[in-house]
Each structure stands twice: as C-alpha cells, then as structure tokens.
Design a protein around this motif. Sequence first.
Motif, PDB file in Angstrom:
ATOM      1  N   GLY A  32       0.846  -1.183   0.000  1.00  0.00           N
ATOM      2  CA  GLY A  32       0.000   0.000   0.000  1.00  0.00           C
ATOM      3  C   GLY A  32       0.878   1.228   0.000  1.00  0.00           C
ATOM      4  N   GLU A  33       0.259   2.371  -0.085  1.00  0.00           N
ATOM      5  CA  GLU A  33       1.043   3.608  -0.146  1.00  0.00           C
ATOM      6  C   GLU A  33       1.473   4.098   1.235  1.00  0.00           C
ATOM      7  OE1 GLU A  33      -0.986   6.567  -2.361  1.00  0.00           O
ATOM      8  OE2 GLU A  33      -0.954   5.432  -4.242  1.00  0.00           O
ATOM      9  N   CYS A  34       0.905   3.516   2.302  1.00  0.00           N
ATOM     10  CA  CYS A  34       1.291   3.917   3.676  1.00  0.00           C
ATOM     11  C   CYS A  34       2.692   3.412   3.983  1.00  0.00           C
ATOM     12  CB  CYS A  34       0.280   3.353   4.674  1.00  0.00           C
ATOM     13  SG  CYS A  34       0.652   3.858   6.380  1.00  0.00           S
ATOM     14  N   ASN A  35       3.577   4.344   4.374  1.00  0.00           N
ATOM     15  CA  ASN A  35       4.978   3.982   4.594  1.00  0.00           C
ATOM     16  C   ASN A  35       5.323   3.764   6.075  1.00  0.00           C
ATOM     17  OD1 ASN A  35       4.807   6.632   5.411  1.00  0.00           O
ATOM     18  ND2 ASN A  35       6.889   7.139   4.727  1.00  0.00           N
ATOM     19  N   TRP A  36       4.292   3.532   6.905  1.00  0.00           N
ATOM     20  CA  TRP A  36       4.588   3.267   8.313  1.00  0.00           C
ATOM     21  C   TRP A  36       3.627   2.202   8.832  1.00  0.00           C
ATOM     22  CZ3 TRP A  36       0.843   4.061  12.038  1.00  0.00           C
ATOM     23  CH2 TRP A  36      -0.257   4.840  11.654  1.00  0.00           C
ATOM     24  N   VAL A  37       4.014   1.598   9.945  1.00  0.00           N
ATOM     25  CA  VAL A  37       3.190   0.571  10.563  1.00  0.00           C
ATOM     26  C   VAL A  37       3.351   0.676  12.079  1.00  0.00           C
ATOM     27  CG1 VAL A  37       4.989  -1.205  10.560  1.00  0.00           C
ATOM     28  CG2 VAL A  37       2.588  -1.888  10.552  1.00  0.00           C
ATOM     29  N   LYS A  38       2.285   0.359  12.803  1.00  0.00           N
ATOM     30  CA  LYS A  38       2.318   0.329  14.267  1.00  0.00           C
ATOM     31  C   LYS A  38       2.340  -1.137  14.713  1.00  0.00           C
ATOM     32  CE  LYS A  38      -0.131   2.059  18.349  1.00  0.00           C
ATOM     33  NZ  LYS A  38      -1.310   2.809  18.818  1.00  0.00           N
ATOM     34  N   PHE A  39       3.382  -1.527  15.417  1.00  0.00           N
ATOM     35  CA  PHE A  39       3.546  -2.923  15.825  1.00  0.00           C
ATOM     36  C   PHE A  39       3.455  -3.023  17.345  1.00  0.00           C
ATOM     37  CE2 PHE A  39       6.769  -6.150  17.236  1.00  0.00           C
ATOM     38  CZ  PHE A  39       5.943  -7.255  17.028  1.00  0.00           C
ATOM     39  N   THR A  40       2.581  -3.956  17.819  1.00  0.00           N
ATOM     40  CA  THR A  40       2.412  -4.181  19.270  1.00  0.00           C
ATOM     41  C   THR A  40       2.624  -5.664  19.561  1.00  0.00           C
ATOM     42  OG1 THR A  40       0.772  -2.405  19.350  1.00  0.00           O
ATOM     43  CG2 THR A  40       0.892  -3.899  21.251  1.00  0.00           C
ATOM     44  N   PRO A  41       3.770  -6.060  20.148  1.00  0.00           N
ATOM     45  CA  PRO A  41       4.008  -7.484  20.451  1.00  0.00           C
ATOM     46  C   PRO A  41       3.109  -7.953  21.601  1.00  0.00           C
ATOM     47  CG  PRO A  41       5.791  -6.145  21.327  1.00  0.00           C
ATOM     48  CD  PRO A  41       4.915  -5.218  20.528  1.00  0.00           C
ATOM     49  N   GLU A  42       2.484  -9.112  21.408  1.00  0.00           N
ATOM     50  CA  GLU A  42       1.614  -9.687  22.441  1.00  0.00           C
ATOM     51  C   GLU A  42       2.331 -10.741  23.277  1.00  0.00           C
ATOM     52  OE1 GLU A  42      -1.395  -8.645  23.065  1.00  0.00           O
ATOM     53  OE2 GLU A  42      -1.466  -7.207  21.398  1.00  0.00           O
ATOM     54  N   LEU A  43       3.492 -11.217  22.779  1.00  0.00           N
ATOM     55  CA  LEU A  43       4.240 -12.276  23.472  1.00  0.00           C
ATOM     56  C   LEU A  43       5.696 -11.862  23.606  1.00  0.00           C
ATOM     57  CD1 LEU A  43       2.867 -15.352  21.485  1.00  0.00           C
ATOM     58  CD2 LEU A  43       2.173 -14.666  23.795  1.00  0.00           C
ATOM     59  N   GLU A  44       6.374 -12.547  24.505  1.00  0.00           N
ATOM     60  CA  GLU A  44       7.814 -12.357  24.640  1.00  0.00           C
ATOM     61  C   GLU A  44       8.523 -12.979  23.447  1.00  0.00           C
ATOM     62  OE1 GLU A  44      10.005 -12.405  28.718  1.00  0.00           O
ATOM     63  OE2 GLU A  44       8.443 -13.919  28.814  1.00  0.00           O
ATOM     64  N   GLY A  45       9.704 -12.486  23.120  1.00  0.00           N
ATOM     65  CA  GLY A  45      10.522 -13.112  22.099  1.00  0.00           C
ATOM     66  C   GLY A  45      11.083 -12.116  21.114  1.00  0.00           C
ATOM     67  N   ARG A  46      11.800 -12.638  20.121  1.00  0.00           N
ATOM     68  CA  ARG A  46      12.399 -11.802  19.082  1.00  0.00           C
ATOM     69  C   ARG A  46      11.500 -11.824  17.854  1.00  0.00           C
ATOM     70  NH1 ARG A  46      18.493 -11.101  16.927  1.00  0.00           N
ATOM     71  NH2 ARG A  46      18.376  -9.573  18.594  1.00  0.00           N
ATOM     72  N   PHE A  47      11.135 -10.650  17.402  1.00  0.00           N
ATOM     73  CA  PHE A  47      10.288 -10.497  16.226  1.00  0.00           C
ATOM     74  C   PHE A  47      11.130  -9.942  15.080  1.00  0.00           C
ATOM     75  CE2 PHE A  47       7.360 -10.551  19.732  1.00  0.00           C
ATOM     76  CZ  PHE A  47       6.232 -11.212  19.254  1.00  0.00           C
ATOM     77  N   GLU A  48      10.844 -10.440  13.882  1.00  0.00           N
ATOM     78  CA  GLU A  48      11.539  -9.993  12.673  1.00  0.00           C
ATOM     79  C   GLU A  48      10.540  -9.205  11.830  1.00  0.00           C
ATOM     80  OE1 GLU A  48      14.270 -12.685  10.291  1.00  0.00           O
ATOM     81  OE2 GLU A  48      12.519 -12.540   8.970  1.00  0.00           O
ATOM     82  N   ILE A  49      10.861  -7.963  11.555  1.00  0.00           N
ATOM     83  CA  ILE A  49      10.002  -7.097  10.729  1.00  0.00           C
ATOM     84  C   ILE A  49      10.691  -6.932   9.380  1.00  0.00           C
ATOM     85  CG2 ILE A  49       8.688  -4.961  10.642  1.00  0.00           C
ATOM     86  CD1 ILE A  49       8.226  -6.527  13.221  1.00  0.00           C
ATOM     87  N   GLU A  50      10.104  -7.547   8.347  1.00  0.00           N
ATOM     88  CA  GLU A  50      10.656  -7.392   6.999  1.00  0.00           C
ATOM     89  C   GLU A  50       9.899  -6.255   6.297  1.00  0.00           C
ATOM     90  OE1 GLU A  50      11.544  -9.751   2.812  1.00  0.00           O
ATOM     91  OE2 GLU A  50      10.398 -10.756   4.402  1.00  0.00           O
ATOM     92  N   ILE A  51      10.634  -5.267   5.828  1.00  0.00           N
ATOM     93  CA  ILE A  51      10.055  -4.109   5.144  1.00  0.00           C
ATOM     94  C   ILE A  51      10.367  -4.250   3.660  1.00  0.00           C
ATOM     95  CG2 ILE A  51      10.092  -1.599   4.958  1.00  0.00           C
ATOM     96  CD1 ILE A  51      11.417  -2.164   8.018  1.00  0.00           C
ATOM     97  N   ARG A  52       9.297  -4.306   2.846  1.00  0.00           N
ATOM     98  CA  ARG A  52       9.472  -4.452   1.407  1.00  0.00           C
ATOM     99  C   ARG A  52       8.973  -3.180   0.702  1.00  0.00           C
ATOM    100  NH1 ARG A  52       7.394 -10.665   0.168  1.00  0.00           N
ATOM    101  NH2 ARG A  52       9.101 -11.729   1.289  1.00  0.00           N
ATOM    102  N   VAL A  53       9.738  -2.754  -0.274  1.00  0.00           N
ATOM    103  CA  VAL A  53       9.364  -1.569  -1.056  1.00  0.00           C
ATOM    104  C   VAL A  53       9.515  -1.916  -2.540  1.00  0.00           C
ATOM    105  CG1 VAL A  53       9.769   0.879  -1.461  1.00  0.00           C
ATOM    106  CG2 VAL A  53      10.236  -0.105   0.809  1.00  0.00           C
ATOM    107  N   LYS A  54       8.512  -1.509  -3.333  1.00  0.00           N
ATOM    108  CA  LYS A  54       8.627  -1.706  -4.787  1.00  0.00           C
ATOM    109  C   LYS A  54       7.867  -0.607  -5.537  1.00  0.00           C
ATOM    110  CE  LYS A  54       4.741  -4.659  -6.061  1.00  0.00           C
ATOM    111  NZ  LYS A  54       4.384  -5.850  -6.836  1.00  0.00           N
TER     112      LYS A  54
END
Length: 710
Positions: free
Chosen positions: A438-460
């Motif tokens: 989509g054209e929105c270039n931001w995201v709000k992320f709220t982790p619900e569990l403990e651990g390491r999260f990987e955020i992959e950002i794709r642009v095209k």
Amino acid sequence: MNEIIIGYNKESPQEKNSEIKINIIDKPKENLLFKYIVGFNGAWETLKEFSEDESIIWKPEIEGSYILMVQAKEENSTKSFDYVSKNEYIIGKLSKDENELIKDIHLNKKKFCVGEKIHLKVETKQSSVLYRYMIKENEKWILAKDYSKENAFVCSVKDPGEHEILVQCKLLDSRENFQEARKVEYKVVEMKKLEINVFKCLTSELLVDEELVFEVGAQYDDNRMILYKFVKINSNGQTKCIQDYSTKKVVSYKENNSGKYRILCLAKDMYSPKQYDDRAIMHYEVKPYKKVEILSFVSDLSSPQIMEKSITFKAVASGGKELRYRYLIEGPKNENSGYIKSSEYIWEPKESGDYKINLFVKDVSFTGKYEDGKSILFTIDEIPRDPVKIDEIILDKKESVLVKESVNIKVIAEGGITLLYSFIIRKDSVEKERIDYGECNWVKFTPELEGRFEIEIRVKDKYSDKVFDVHEIKHIDAYKYIPANIDYVLMEPKEYYLIGDQMVLDVITQDTEEILIKYVLQINGHKVEETDYVKSKRYILTPKCSGRYIVKVYAKNKKSDKKFDSSKEVSIVVNDAPPVTNTTIKCDRFSFSPNEPIEITAESNGGKDVVYEFYLMEKSEWNLVQKYSKKNYYDFIPFTKGIYKILALAKSNYNKKAYEDYCMIDIKVTEKLSIKDLVDNKDIQQLKHIVDNNILSDLKLTEEERKSLI
C-alpha cells in the motif's frame, strides 16, 4: 594385675544364694585357659580349674565381702598363670552403701543419629574418685579415656546399631584396677539417606571467559548440615577442585578454554564418616563464543541495476567474538572479497547479466570454510533506470520493548514512480502478520508475546512485476520487562591505589529507575561483603588492607525472576605504600684515594619502611656487601687504585620482590687530588658528583680551589 576385664550378670551387692554369672568381657589375647577362684575371710576356693570356659555360675551361701579372681594362661605355658584379675564382690546388705561409688550414670538421650555427640555424666556418692571410660567395638572393649578426675565423657557416634559404654571408678588412693564398674546402653540409627535431586546449570549459554553458574539441591534431614564439593573434569580426565567441601550450593567459575567438560558434585553430611554420601555428575560443553548467525543480508539498491553503479551490500550477524565476512559474487564477472572485517561490501559491476551474491560469515578463530551463509540474486542491465532505494528506517522507540508496548516503524525510500510498502512480521521464522502493499509507509507494531520479532520491510515501484524492489529487516525484542544491562562500571582512573584511598564505583545502566544492583566484594579470593539488590548505582569502598580487590556487579530488572540479568567485574590492586622511586646515591667525598674510608648513602622517594641492599664491584666482580636492612648507608675502604662500582637496591620492607628501584655509581680510586687537580684534569664526572650531591659546602677548600671550581 587386672589384665582381664571381668563382668557379672548382676551388679554387686547381691543377696546370698543368688546365681551370679561370672564372665570374661575382654581378654589380652585369644586361645587362653581360665581358672576361677573366690576368696572369703582369708581362705581361697577354686570354683573351676583351667579350661576354655569364659563364664561360670557362682552361688554364694554366706553374706560378706568376697574377692573374685580369674587367672589365665596360654595352653602350652609352663607358668602357673600368665594373666590375672580380681574384683571385690559384696553378698548381702553388708556395707552396701559404703562400698558403692557410682550413684547413677546420665546420658543426654538413649537414641542417636550417626554423627551426633554423646554426653555422659557420672554421679558418684563419694569425692576423690577417678573415672575410666571404655567403648565396645566389634565385641571388644576399647579404652576411650583413661583414669582422670573428669566425671563427664563426650564422643561422637559413627556406626549404627546397639552400643555400650563401660564406666569404671575407683577412689584416688585405691590400688585396685577399679572398684566399681557399670555399663550403659544406647542405640545409634542411620540418618535419613542424603540424595542429590537437583543439579543444574544456571547459565543459559556456556561460553569461554563468561561466568558459568551451577546449582545443586539435595534431600536430607532438615536438622543436618550438608557439605558440597565441586570438581571440574576436562576431556583429558584432568581434574580441578572448584570448591572444596562447603555449605554453598551454588558455585561459579570462568572457563578459559572451549571443549567438553564434566562437573562432579560430592555431597556429604558434615558428620558422616564416609568420603561422600551421594554424588552427581553433569556433562556440558563450553563454546568459544555464541553461535554465528546471519540476521539479515540486504543491498542498498534493488535489482536490477545498471553497470558501473555502486551497490552496497550490508550484513547484520550475531555471535562470535571477532567476525569476518566474505562476499563471493558469481556471474559473468566473478569477484571474491576474501574474509574481511567490514560487514559492508561495495560492488561496482562491470558487465551486465545475472549474478548470485553469496555472503559467508565466521569467527576469526574458526578453521572451517564458514559458519553461516546467505545469498541474493541480482541482475545488472545496460539500460539506466532510477532505482528504488531505502534511505532510512525510523523507530520511535528502542529495539527492545515491553510486551503490549507499541512501536511505530516508518520507512524513508526513494526512486521509482509510485512507491508501495509491505510489512511482514515473523517470530521464530513463523509468519505472524502481513500487511500487503500500500502507499502507507509506516506501521504500528504491538508485540503480544515475549521473544524476538523480525520485521521485513518491502518496497517496490507500483509498476514493478517483482515481489519487491528492495527490502530490509529489523529485529525487535519483546520482554515482560526490559532486562538490565550494565553499560559501564566507572571509577576514577588512578595508576596506584593505597590503603585508605576511597574508591567510588558508578554503575551506568539504561532504564535506571527499574534496575536493581547487587555488589559482591572479594579480597584476595575471599568474599568479604555481599549486598542485597539495591537501587543505588554507586558503591564506595575504603580499603583497609593490601591485596587484590574484586567487585562483582550484578544487575537485574525489578520484575526479573533470574538471579541476575547482567554482570561485570572490576579488579583493583591495593598497595600498602606508593612504589619506591627516584633512588639516588650520595658520597661523603669527591676524590677517592687508597686506604681512605668511603661512606655511601642511599635515598629514595615513596615506599613504606624502605630497606636497602648494597653490592660492591671490585676487580670486575660483584659481591653482596650488605643485605636488606633499614640501614641506608655503607662504609668501605678501597685498598688499591682502580674503578669500583656501588649498586644500591631499594624496596618497601613488606614487598616480596627482589627490588623496586636501584641506583649505581662508579668510584675511581686514584692518588689524592685537589679541586684544582680535578679542574686541570677536566674530570667532569667527579666535579658533577660534587655539585649534584651538594657536598661543596662540606669541603674545606682554599680560596684558590673554590675559584677554580667555580
């Protein structure tokens, strides 16, 4: 006399016509023959001639005081007897009270556990009594304590079962072996079996030069004291004691070498006679560093690109101690970076075509080809185009957040005609959420569990037919609490610490309000102080003795259930005094002639109770002429002309080193010269010595000599 111990089934005194069994309790050796004799009013009667019987029945018919005698001899002995013992025995109520010494024997209890102590006390009817105590072991009476005036006896019990203590008493002036004897019985029971039920490692990652913490637990009686010993065993079978027997259940140490190890825990009751009561062994492997893992491998420009356009490949890897990166480019024109320190590599393609960019990562100490690898496919075109490029990824918070705490991720990109953005969230390599392009270039992320999260950002580009033109990966760690991390332990930089110097340690951490700190002080390997977890980030110490001071700093979040989240260690050497420096030697004269005494004086700065040692070189040979002492001067007489050397060594009296500082001078012994002679001969060394040591004022110079010197 009284080499045999005689016992009775009934204690004296007894009524007449009583059947009294006389038996041998202890004998000096085996295979003896015994003869039983009774004496009454001066007459002796043999109850039984020599035989192997170790007991007989005696039935006295007259009241009175009897002497019971037992003689013993070896079977082939030519003597009338080899051993003899006799006791007094009262029949009837005749002088019962007068002949009794022992009134009662008191034990602290009748039933004991292995390792407990017996407290026995004898109560007698008369004063001036001597006491002897014997313990029965393996059906033999063993002397535990010879005659003394002590009516109390204490010993520890070791073997379970039924046991007896024999108490023998006699008056101080008695010539008898004993006048009265009594036995007291007690029982010893096994203690509850000690069993190790927990043996675990508290350190999540076992790494070289990191603290390894082990904990042991055991089942045992609550009122017992349990000791633990820990022994480390390497792969070659070599052992090292980490902790000798102690009540400490937790042991820690740092391993200097990687490899496979075992740690043996021996547990024993403090009073157990055994070497150990239970043991457990744990196998573990100490790795040289954390596992090397490539977290992300991206390029600053998306594929395809044009020739001679610089493309930067970026790698993010974790683990290892000192990582090395190798970039291998396979295609129409190959390139190989070899293993380099930089995690970035700039590639300037010279030919168009399809390429495969390989990344290999390993620790510098790893001898294999690589420890982790990833690849990117890339196309180089001859047609120029405006590439899509991610300039920056902005997070409004740190990469470590709390569970259910939101973090905003914004992407700044350029290139293309119309850019579209997609976000993919993974945990443990499993996709949890996806936001399509989509054209929105931001995201709000709220982790619900403990651990390491990987955020992959794709642009095209909107008109691109690829899955993405460029992408980048960010990692966010979510915690129930933010683990404490000690950034620095600061202290005043000082080259030399002395007793009484105040040392202030300041602990620098993030999220200061949520962090608790514990301080453990060790002096010369001994733990001296351990604080509770406190809020204070400052630790003040004023050393009162010399030695190596180690302050271990442990930090944890208030909500942490671990022993600690992070730790650092500060080592400080405290000295009794500043070092001995600036040692100089002064001489009482400026010219040296044979047969004239010379006094040498040494002086130093610093140190404590400084002592000096002097060496003299004469005829090219060094000799020790004065051992270390507080005497800082040395006198000698040169008997011949020549070059002499004086070496003065200096150190503090407490210092065990050979020396801390030294000074050496040359003395040239010649015919006596005046100041004028020295000036005329241009003897610069002697003249300089006179001025440097300020002895000009001590010399009686003529006016001509003074002028020539000036």
